[in-house]
Design an enzyme around this catalytic site. Structure first.
Site, short mmCIF file in Angstrom:
data_model
loop_
_atom_site.label_atom_id
_atom_site.label_comp_id
_atom_site.label_asym_id
_atom_site.label_seq_id
_atom_site.Cartn_x
_atom_site.Cartn_y
_atom_site.Cartn_z
CD GLU A 174 -3.08 -0.80 0.13
OE1 GLU A 174 -3.36 0.20 -0.13
OE2 GLU A 174 -3.52 -2.04 -0.32
CB SER A 233 -15.04 0.04 -5.18
OG SER A 233 -15.57 -0.96 -5.94
CG ASN A 234 -10.96 4.12 -1.90
OD1 ASN A 234 -11.58 4.66 -1.15
ND2 ASN A 234 -9.47 3.92 -1.49
CE1 TYR A 280 -10.95 0.52 -15.95
CE2 TYR A 280 -8.56 1.01 -15.22
CZ TYR A 280 -10.03 0.55 -14.84
OH TYR A 280 -10.38 0.40 -13.64
CD GLU A 294 -4.67 -3.34 -8.24
OE1 GLU A 294 -5.49 -2.43 -7.69
OE2 GLU A 294 -3.47 -3.25 -7.81
CE LYS A 295 -6.51 1.84 -8.25
NZ LYS A 295 -5.72 1.01 -7.18
#
Length: 398
Positions: A174, A233-234, A280, A294-295
């Site tokens: 993170e 989502s976040n 994207y 991973e995005k």
């Protein structure tokens, strides 16, 4: 032979037997036999057989002492047998195979389990044994601690006795904005394993590797029916990406998915949706050097062009080709970016230039947790020097 003569012979035999029995008795009184002398072999000892052998000795003071010794020896042999049957202990104590390292996974990262025997098959890393059995702490060469799962364990960790050569590895993927600091953790860890290039054991979220001939032949740009997509989502209004999206969406349509947009998708749909989009939004939730998650790599993997918010372009270009992505910093405003995306949508040749790299490279993802543990083994096999992190908090959060 007369009855009198026969009686004399019997008398002598009885006296001889009595003398022999006395000699045997004295022998056991004054001679303390070794365990190996009796039929109680170390490799076949059990509580019942060992006790049986001991109790067959004449019931004398020395016999009782011998029974206690036999029971003690059985206990020691039982412990030795258990030790040799443990592959973790065997690998840690095997002096012949000095390249085999044992790494203890203190806790499964985010509860994510992986195959402990797959370092070789997944990553080609040999000489590695992984275990999650904390009772083997004193036998492990290295211990992997996932930062987000340490929690209240810190005070307990500070009390543990550690072998002098054992390495404790701080592992975290993170960003600093989403990671808790550990007050009082100075000098606790020896090594770090992280996405940052300056960590001891570098594990990025993904990487580009040389493509096989089969990959070069089979790759085709997927069919597109959407222009711009974002799965999120976040949602936090304080994130730079949220503000940028709100402005960008005024000038171009963005197909939204995920919890924030109330359009949940599973893993299969995730790949289908992403590959069906021309662009994207690979927007990171926080901006730090080397923090490309991973995005980014999923967008590259599934055949779309990532539009990134993250560290500067020069940092991205240390990992991926400069013509494989679009950086928001290349445009003066979200409106300018929107106009550029519309231009590429109308010019297929220009759009396809973003996939030129696929002639040479393909995407390899990093197995989360597994690669960290295996790379720790690999590091310990190659490095035998003293190492300690004096201030982990200053290094990561400064």
């Amino acid at each position: 032979m007369t009855p009198k003569t026969l009686s004399g012979h019997r008398h002598h035999i009885i006296i001889g037997l009595v003398v022999l029995m006395c000699f045997v008795a004295l022998f056991f009184v004054y001679y303390k036999p070794a365990v190996s002398w009796l039929p109680c072999p170390r490799t076949e000892l059990t509580p019942d057989t060992c006790k049986h052998v001991c109790l067959d000795v004449p019931k004398m003071e020395k016999a009782a002492q011998f029974e206690n010794n036999c029971t003690l020896n059985y206990t020691m042999v039982q412990q030795q047998t258990a030790d040799t049957q443990s592959p973790v202990l065997e690998s840690a104590q095997n002096t012949k195979d000095t390249n085999t390292k044992v790494v203890l996974i203190w806790s499964w990262p985010f509860g994510h389990h992986f195959n402990l025997d797959s370092c070789g098959s997944e990553l080609g890393i040999t000489g590695c044994r992984l275990t999650d059995d904390r009772s083997q702490l004193d036998k492990a060469h290295g211990v992997m601690f996932h930062l987000r799962d340490i929690g209240g364990d810190l005070s307990y960790l500070l009390t543990l006795s550690r072998p002098p050569l054992q390495k404790w590895v701080w592992m975290n993927m993170e960003s600093p904005a989403n990671s808790p600091q550990l007050p009082g953790a100075d000098h606790l860890f020896n090594l770090t394993s992280n996405y940052r290039r300056d960590s001891d054991i570098w594990v990025p979220y993904g990487r580009l590797i040389e493509a096989s001939e089969e990959d070069k032949k089979t790759f085709q740009i997927p069919t597109k029916d959407k222009l711009v997509c974002w799965i999120v989502s976040n949602w936090n209004v304080n994130y730079k990406r949220v503000g940028y999206f709100n402005e960008l969406s005024k000038y171009i349509n963005v197909e939204g998915y995920g919890r924030h947009f109330d359009k949940y998708i599973d893993q299969d749909d995730y790949a289908k949706v992403m590959s069906s989009c021309k662009f994207y939004l690979s927007f990171e939730n926080s901006i730090y050097k080397d923090y490309m998650t991973e995005k980014l790599f999923n967008a590259l993997k599934y055949g779309t062009v990532p539009v990134v918010i993250g560290p500067p372009r020069v940092n991205y270009e240390e990992y991926i080709p400069g013509d494989s992505f679009i950086h928001i910093d290349d445009f003066g405003s979200p409106q300018e970016l929107a106009e550029h995306l519309k231009l590429l949508d109308q010019n297929q040749e220009m759009y396809e230039q973003y996939f030129a790299w696929r002639k040479y490279f393909t995407v390899k993802e990093s197995p989360f947790g597994l690669e960290h543990a295996c790379r720790i083994c690999e590091y310990l096999n190659k490095n035998h020097n003293f190492r300690v992190f004096t201030n982990i908090n200053q290094w990561y959060w400064s």
